[in-house]
Design a protein around this motif. Structure first.
Motif, PDB file in Angstrom:
ATOM      1  N   GLY A   1       6.553   5.462   5.106  1.00  0.00           N
ATOM      2  CA  GLY A   1       6.992   4.138   4.687  1.00  0.00           C
ATOM      3  C   GLY A   1       6.024   3.476   3.739  1.00  0.00           C
ATOM      4  O   GLY A   1       5.282   4.124   2.998  1.00  0.00           O
ATOM      5  N   SER A   2       6.016   2.148   3.774  1.00  0.00           N
ATOM      6  CA  SER A   2       5.153   1.368   2.888  1.00  0.00           C
ATOM      7  C   SER A   2       4.223   0.492   3.713  1.00  0.00           C
ATOM      8  O   SER A   2       4.348   0.391   4.943  1.00  0.00           O
ATOM      9  N   LEU A   3       3.292  -0.145   3.020  1.00  0.00           N
ATOM     10  CA  LEU A   3       2.423  -1.104   3.695  1.00  0.00           C
ATOM     11  C   LEU A   3       3.258  -2.224   4.301  1.00  0.00           C
ATOM     12  O   LEU A   3       2.938  -2.734   5.385  1.00  0.00           O
ATOM     13  N   LEU A   4       4.358  -2.596   3.640  1.00  0.00           N
ATOM     14  CA  LEU A   4       5.230  -3.633   4.188  1.00  0.00           C
ATOM     15  C   LEU A   4       5.836  -3.189   5.512  1.00  0.00           C
ATOM     16  O   LEU A   4       5.875  -3.965   6.469  1.00  0.00           O
ATOM     17  N   SER A   5       6.296  -1.942   5.593  1.00  0.00           N
ATOM     18  CA  SER A   5       6.869  -1.456   6.856  1.00  0.00           C
ATOM     19  C   SER A   5       5.808  -1.399   7.946  1.00  0.00           C
ATOM     20  O   SER A   5       6.098  -1.640   9.121  1.00  0.00           O
ATOM     21  N   VAL A   6       4.567  -1.103   7.554  1.00  0.00           N
ATOM     22  CA  VAL A   6       3.469  -1.120   8.533  1.00  0.00           C
ATOM     23  C   VAL A   6       3.254  -2.542   9.053  1.00  0.00           C
ATOM     24  O   VAL A   6       3.098  -2.766  10.257  1.00  0.00           O
ATOM     25  N   LEU A   7       3.259  -3.520   8.140  1.00  0.00           N
ATOM     26  CA  LEU A   7       3.049  -4.913   8.541  1.00  0.00           C
ATOM     27  C   LEU A   7       4.261  -5.483   9.271  1.00  0.00           C
ATOM     28  O   LEU A   7       4.113  -6.400  10.090  1.00  0.00           O
ATOM     29  N   GLU A   8       5.449  -4.951   8.998  1.00  0.00           N
ATOM     30  CA  GLU A   8       6.651  -5.411   9.685  1.00  0.00           C
ATOM     31  C   GLU A   8       6.724  -4.889  11.112  1.00  0.00           C
ATOM     32  O   GLU A   8       7.478  -5.413  11.935  1.00  0.00           O
ATOM     33  N   SER A   9       5.952  -3.868  11.422  1.00  0.00           N
ATOM     34  CA  SER A   9       5.935  -3.341  12.786  1.00  0.00           C
ATOM     35  C   SER A   9       5.321  -4.377  13.724  1.00  0.00           C
ATOM     36  O   SER A   9       4.308  -5.007  13.396  1.00  0.00           O
ATOM     37  N   PRO A  10       5.919  -4.598  14.912  1.00  0.00           N
ATOM     38  CA  PRO A  10       5.370  -5.599  15.848  1.00  0.00           C
ATOM     39  C   PRO A  10       3.910  -5.361  16.216  1.00  0.00           C
ATOM     40  O   PRO A  10       3.186  -6.313  16.524  1.00  0.00           O
ATOM     41  N   GLU A  11       3.466  -4.089  16.186  1.00  0.00           N
ATOM     42  CA  GLU A  11       2.062  -3.814  16.513  1.00  0.00           C
ATOM     43  C   GLU A  11       1.101  -4.538  15.580  1.00  0.00           C
ATOM     44  O   GLU A  11      -0.028  -4.834  15.963  1.00  0.00           O
ATOM     45  N   ASN A  12       1.547  -4.795  14.355  1.00  0.00           N
ATOM     46  CA  ASN A  12       0.682  -5.421  13.343  1.00  0.00           C
ATOM     47  C   ASN A  12       1.154  -6.820  12.977  1.00  0.00           C
ATOM     48  O   ASN A  12       0.927  -7.283  11.861  1.00  0.00           O
ATOM     49  N   ALA A  13       1.788  -7.498  13.925  1.00  0.00           N
ATOM     50  CA  ALA A  13       2.307  -8.840  13.667  1.00  0.00           C
ATOM     51  C   ALA A  13       1.198  -9.815  13.291  1.00  0.00           C
ATOM     52  O   ALA A  13       1.440 -10.815  12.602  1.00  0.00           O
ATOM     53  N   PHE A  14      -0.028  -9.535  13.728  1.00  0.00           N
ATOM     54  CA  PHE A  14      -1.153 -10.434  13.426  1.00  0.00           C
ATOM     55  C   PHE A  14      -2.173  -9.766  12.509  1.00  0.00           C
ATOM     56  O   PHE A  14      -3.334 -10.152  12.473  1.00  0.00           O
ATOM     57  N   GLY A  15      -1.711  -8.762  11.774  1.00  0.00           N
ATOM     58  CA  GLY A  15      -2.585  -8.117  10.798  1.00  0.00           C
ATOM     59  C   GLY A  15      -3.032  -6.739  11.239  1.00  0.00           C
ATOM     60  O   GLY A  15      -2.855  -6.328  12.384  1.00  0.00           O
ATOM     61  N   LEU A  16      -3.613  -6.015  10.288  1.00  0.00           N
ATOM     62  CA  LEU A  16      -4.055  -4.645  10.538  1.00  0.00           C
ATOM     63  C   LEU A  16      -5.375  -4.619  11.290  1.00  0.00           C
ATOM     64  O   LEU A  16      -6.191  -5.543  11.174  1.00  0.00           O
ATOM     65  N   PRO A  17      -5.627  -3.540  12.041  1.00  0.00           N
ATOM     66  CA  PRO A  17      -6.983  -3.341  12.587  1.00  0.00           C
ATOM     67  C   PRO A  17      -7.977  -3.177  11.439  1.00  0.00           C
ATOM     68  O   PRO A  17      -7.599  -2.815  10.312  1.00  0.00           O
ATOM     69  N   GLU A  18      -9.221  -3.418  11.727  1.00  0.00           N
ATOM     70  CA  GLU A  18     -10.241  -3.430  10.678  1.00  0.00           C
ATOM     71  C   GLU A  18     -10.326  -2.104   9.921  1.00  0.00           C
ATOM     72  O   GLU A  18     -10.411  -2.089   8.688  1.00  0.00           O
ATOM     73  N   GLU A  19     -10.293  -0.983  10.652  1.00  0.00           N
ATOM     74  CA  GLU A  19     -10.419   0.318  10.003  1.00  0.00           C
ATOM     75  C   GLU A  19      -9.272   0.555   9.015  1.00  0.00           C
ATOM     76  O   GLU A  19      -9.478   1.057   7.910  1.00  0.00           O
ATOM     77  N   GLU A  20      -8.044   0.185   9.416  1.00  0.00           N
ATOM     78  CA  GLU A  20      -6.885   0.381   8.544  1.00  0.00           C
ATOM     79  C   GLU A  20      -6.932  -0.574   7.353  1.00  0.00           C
ATOM     80  O   GLU A  20      -6.563  -0.205   6.235  1.00  0.00           O
ATOM     81  N   PHE A  21      -7.399  -1.799   7.584  1.00  0.00           N
ATOM     82  CA  PHE A  21      -7.487  -2.755   6.481  1.00  0.00           C
ATOM     83  C   PHE A  21      -8.443  -2.255   5.402  1.00  0.00           C
ATOM     84  O   PHE A  21      -8.178  -2.415   4.206  1.00  0.00           O
ATOM     85  N   LEU A  22      -9.557  -1.649   5.816  1.00  0.00           N
ATOM     86  CA  LEU A  22     -10.513  -1.139   4.832  1.00  0.00           C
ATOM     87  C   LEU A  22      -9.909  -0.019   3.998  1.00  0.00           C
ATOM     88  O   LEU A  22     -10.228   0.126   2.819  1.00  0.00           O
ATOM     89  N   VAL A  23      -9.022   0.771   4.610  1.00  0.00           N
ATOM     90  CA  VAL A  23      -8.335   1.818   3.852  1.00  0.00           C
ATOM     91  C   VAL A  23      -7.434   1.183   2.785  1.00  0.00           C
ATOM     92  O   VAL A  23      -7.384   1.633   1.638  1.00  0.00           O
ATOM     93  N   VAL A  24      -6.718   0.125   3.180  1.00  0.00           N
ATOM     94  CA  VAL A  24      -5.853  -0.582   2.223  1.00  0.00           C
ATOM     95  C   VAL A  24      -6.700  -1.210   1.120  1.00  0.00           C
ATOM     96  O   VAL A  24      -6.361  -1.116  -0.069  1.00  0.00           O
ATOM     97  N   LEU A  25      -7.789  -1.841   1.490  1.00  0.00           N
ATOM     98  CA  LEU A  25      -8.667  -2.479   0.497  1.00  0.00           C
ATOM     99  C   LEU A  25      -9.172  -1.456  -0.503  1.00  0.00           C
ATOM    100  O   LEU A  25      -9.220  -1.724  -1.717  1.00  0.00           O
ATOM    101  N   ARG A  26      -9.527  -0.286  -0.001  1.00  0.00           N
ATOM    102  CA  ARG A  26     -10.022   0.760  -0.892  1.00  0.00           C
ATOM    103  C   ARG A  26      -8.949   1.163  -1.895  1.00  0.00           C
ATOM    104  O   ARG A  26      -9.216   1.309  -3.090  1.00  0.00           O
ATOM    105  N   CYS A  27      -7.723   1.326  -1.403  1.00  0.00           N
ATOM    106  CA  CYS A  27      -6.626   1.714  -2.299  1.00  0.00           C
ATOM    107  C   CYS A  27      -6.361   0.635  -3.337  1.00  0.00           C
ATOM    108  O   CYS A  27      -6.313   0.907  -4.541  1.00  0.00           O
ATOM    109  N   VAL A  28      -6.182  -0.603  -2.871  1.00  0.00           N
ATOM    110  CA  VAL A  28      -5.835  -1.699  -3.786  1.00  0.00           C
ATOM    111  C   VAL A  28      -6.946  -1.929  -4.804  1.00  0.00           C
ATOM    112  O   VAL A  28      -6.698  -2.095  -6.000  1.00  0.00           O
TER     113      VAL A  28
END
Length: 753
Positions: free
Chosen positions: A92-119
């Motif tokens: 899927g996409s980052l949006l589908s990851v954020l739309e998942s209830p598990e991430n309703a309040f944002g990504l865990p720190e490790e996953e966020f750093l992966v996104v930051l690196r990509c962006v």
């Protein structure tokens, strides 16, 4: 089924759809390899020719690990529609990851750093080079002659778009696709270059593309509000979209939200983004026609550590700026994001505060900078910082490189023991039960799905908090246990030194040779012997009291150790996490059914009754979950904080008491050493005087019967000489004891890294 010469797909396998094209999951006819095909519709051909071919040309020029690869450009057989054959991202996409209830309040720190690196890698250098040098704050201290390592080809990736002079113009979570690497790690890739175009350094554009929640306010004004204006846009409009995307990834929510939502209240949405004060990173309107509320920090529900937040917030504040003169350029954005990605994380658990900190530090910085960073987060001054690691004191020399710091994890951090006592504050968090929505009595498939999603998101937040609180309790107990063990070792060593000193003093004071000397001579020096012996007796009594005090401390520490082990067993036996997870699993099954049902026009009678029962069961499970969290997890954690505070006070008192006792023992040893030296000198003088007297007597009146001194006097001289030697040895031992005592107040050297 549709196909090109080499690829085949079914129209049911739709991955995404836009105004000008649809994306499908397809297969290579020969190899069976999965790919994604972007099929352009009739409306796309109404665009100018140069716009139609722009995406092909852009993708042909790009080749980077964080950009979706273009394999081929083909045409369908019948309609001869253009088809882009691209890399397939299965998760899927980052949006589908954020739309998942598990991430309703944002990504865990490790996953966020992966996104930051990509962006950061792909987008930050998509614009022209700034005329001003990148901002570098004082914390970015480098060792002369030493280069920082680049994180995963950061420079190459970020230069990729810049060297090709490309601006994306539609950056959003939906255009950042996710796939899993061979080791299960997330890999994010930027896609959908339909709005991208090549742009020179000083070139502007007037056409408007993008998704309205992520649009720069100037573009929003014209594209969404349809207001005529003559503004042109530069490549830095991507930075605004990146800021909104990063905020969304960090918190699970959009930064700018008017009452009723961004798409229902567009005028207020524009007002929020344009009236935002400098430094603010979010703005909301909670009531209709109500005031705007600005935020300068990330919300307390954010799952990022305060250490990362302190690095991220200034970046968001400086790229979410409407005025381009105030907004950072790409070089500054790159400098700051790259700086974060090049840092290592040192996990530090403050035992006094009962809080786990993530300290971001460059490996080439000095430990003095690390200690200062710890101070910034904990407010514990460097001179008051003592560290334990895996049960041992860990000495950090300020002048050494931070590479000498032990490798830490969240479950195995450095434990910070402050020499200043304070009340534990624990983890700051918001109860997920606050503002939780409730189901409407009537059946509304869309509303029921939305409510279930919000409640499930709160449930996953409760699970994450429960795990964090339980881990905090374990770190509190483990840190205290290590303190007790080190203090007990101090007690044993101090007691050994004290008993050794007492043994020597008892041996010296118990001899009868002093009285023999006193009985056979009238020398003035011997009068001092009695005074010194009294002084030594007083020191022996003082050392005995110290020994007794240390023994009492040992007993107290042993009792505390037993309590800690008992509480540790209780924490390990806690099953609230498993119970919360059980409720979540049941709720998730109902949520998935609601998600499926919302796509239907309606339900039959029997299905509707089942839907109503599912709502009742979902509400019951949610109530049970939140009750477990509040009445078990939170209450146990709050109780543990109170108990931890009491134990910490006991530990501080014990440590201060042992320090005072150690100082007293050292002082008594020093005094005993002085007394023994004085006594040794007197005995030397007495022995020497006796020998002189005996020699003179022999010269004046030689013995009539024997040429030797009397046995009694000879024995006395030998005793005096022997006693002198014993006194010298005792003085040496006491001096050595003092060195041991002084060492007890300092932690042992750290093991080799």
């Amino acid at each position: 089924m549709q196909s090109t010469v080499n690829y085949l797909w079914h129209t049911d396998d739709l991955l995404g759809q836009g105004a000008t094209a649809s994306v499908y999951k397809a297969r290579n006819k020969k190899s069976g390899e999965l790919v994604a095909v972007k099929v352009f519709n009739t409306a796309s051909y109404l665009r100018p020719r140069e716009v139609q071919v722009r995406e092909f040309e852009v993708l042909r020029k790009l080749n980077h690990q964080n950009i979706v690869k273009l394999f081929a450009v083909e045409e369908t057989g019948g309609s001869r529609q253009k088809v882009l054959v691209m890399e397939y991202c299965s998760s899927g996409s980052l949006l589908s990851v954020l739309e998942s209830p598990e991430n309703a309040f944002g990504l865990p720190e490790e996953e966020f750093l992966v996104v930051l690196r990509c962006v950061a890698h792909v987008n930050a250098l998509s614009g022209p080079k700034d005329s001003l040098p990148p901002k570098v704050s004082p914390r970015h201290e480098a060792v002369p002659g030493q280069r920082a390592s680049s994180p995963l080809s950061a420079v190459a990736g970020m230069n990729h778009l810049r060297e090709n002079g490309i601006v994306h113009r539609d950056i959003k979570p939906g255009n950042i696709l996710r796939l899993l690497g061979e080791e299960g790690q997330s890999i994010y890739k930027l896609t959908d270059f339909g709005a991208a175009r090549e742009l020179d350094d000083d070139e502007k554009f007037v056409s408007v593309y993008g998704t309205e929640e992520y649009l720069h306010p100037d573009m929003y004004e014209r594209a969404v509000l349809r207001k005529p204006q003559q503004k042109t846009f530069g490549v830095t409009v991507d930075l605004w979209s990146i800021g909104v995307t990063l905020y969304h990834a960090a918190t699970g929510s959009l930064p700018f939200v008017p009452f009723g939502g961004p798409r229902r209240n567009k005028e207020m949405m524009y007002r929020i983004t344009t009236e935002k004060p400098a430094g603010a990173i979010a703005g909301t309107q909670k009531e209709e026609n109500g005031p705007l509320e600005w935020s300068y920090t990330l919300p307390v529900t954010c799952r990022l550590s305060l250490g990362l937040q302190s690095q991220l917030v200034p970046i968001l504040a400086n790229i979410l700026e409407v005025e381009q003169a105030k907004c950072w350029g790409f070089d500054q954005f790159f400098a700051e994001t790259s700086d974060i990605l090049q840092r290592v994380i040192v996990h530090v658990f403050s035992l006094s505060q009962a809080v786990l900190h993530h300290v971001y530090i460059h490996a080439h910085n000095t430990i003095a900078i690390f200690l200062e960073a710890v101070y910034e987060q904990t407010r514990v001054a460097p001179q008051h910082q003592k560290f334990l690691f895996e049960g041992h004191f860990w000495v950090l020399e300020p002048n050494l490189s931070a590479q000498h710091i032990a490798h830490t994890t969240a479950s195995s951090p450095l434990t910070l023991l402050s020499t200043a006592s304070e009340t534990p504050k624990g983890l700051a968090f918001k109860d997920p039960a606050q503002d939780i929505p409730k189901f409407f009595p009537k059946v509304d498939l869309q509303a029921d799905y939305t409510t279930a999603k919000s409640v499930l998101g709160a449930g996953y937040q409760a699970l994450w908090l429960a795990r964090t609180l339980l881990a905090g309790q374990e770190l509190m107990l483990r840190g205290l246990y290590w303190c007790v063990e080190t203090f007990q070792a101090t007690c044993r060593r101090t007691l050994e030194v004290t008993r050794m000193a007492l043994l020597f003093l008892s041996s010296s004071l118990g001899t009868e040779r002093f009285s023999s000397v006193a009985g056979m001579t009238e020398m003035q020096e011997l009068k001092k012997v009695t005074e010194l012996r009294s002084r030594l007796r007083a020191l022996a009594e003082a050392l005995s009291r110290c020994s007794h005090s240390i023994t009492e401390s040992q007993t107290s520490l042993s009792n505390l150790r037993s309590e800690l082990l008992k509480n540790r067993d209780q924490v390990h036996a806690d099953r609230s996490i498993q119970q919360i997870q059980y409720c979540l699993d049941k709720m998730n099954l109902i949520y998935k059914q609601f998600k499926k049902s919302r796509m239907r026009p309606g339900l039959g009678y029997n299905e509707e009754q089942i839907h109503k029962l599912d709502k009742v069961n979902f509400s019951r499970l949610a109530k049970r979950l939140l009750q477990l969290f509040q009445e078990t997890c939170v209450q146990k954690y709050q109780t543990s904080l109170v108990t931890h505070g009491r134990w910490m006070r006991e530990v501080h008192e014990t440590r201060n008491h042992l320090r005072m006792v150690g100082c007293s023992v050292a002082a008594y040893n020093t005094e005993a050493q002085g007394a023994q030296e004085s006594l040794s000198k007197i005995l030397d003088q007495v022995s020497h005087q006796l020998l002189q007297d005996r020699t003179r007597e022999a010269q004046v009146s030689p013995p009539l019967t024997a040429p030797y001194p009397s046995p009694a006097l000879t024995d006395l001289v030998l005793q005096m000489q022997e006693l002198c030697e014993e006194m010298k040895l005792l003085a040496f031992d006491l001096q050595d004891n003092n060195r041991v005592i002084e060492g007890l107040s300092r932690p042992p050297s750290a093991p080799d890294s």
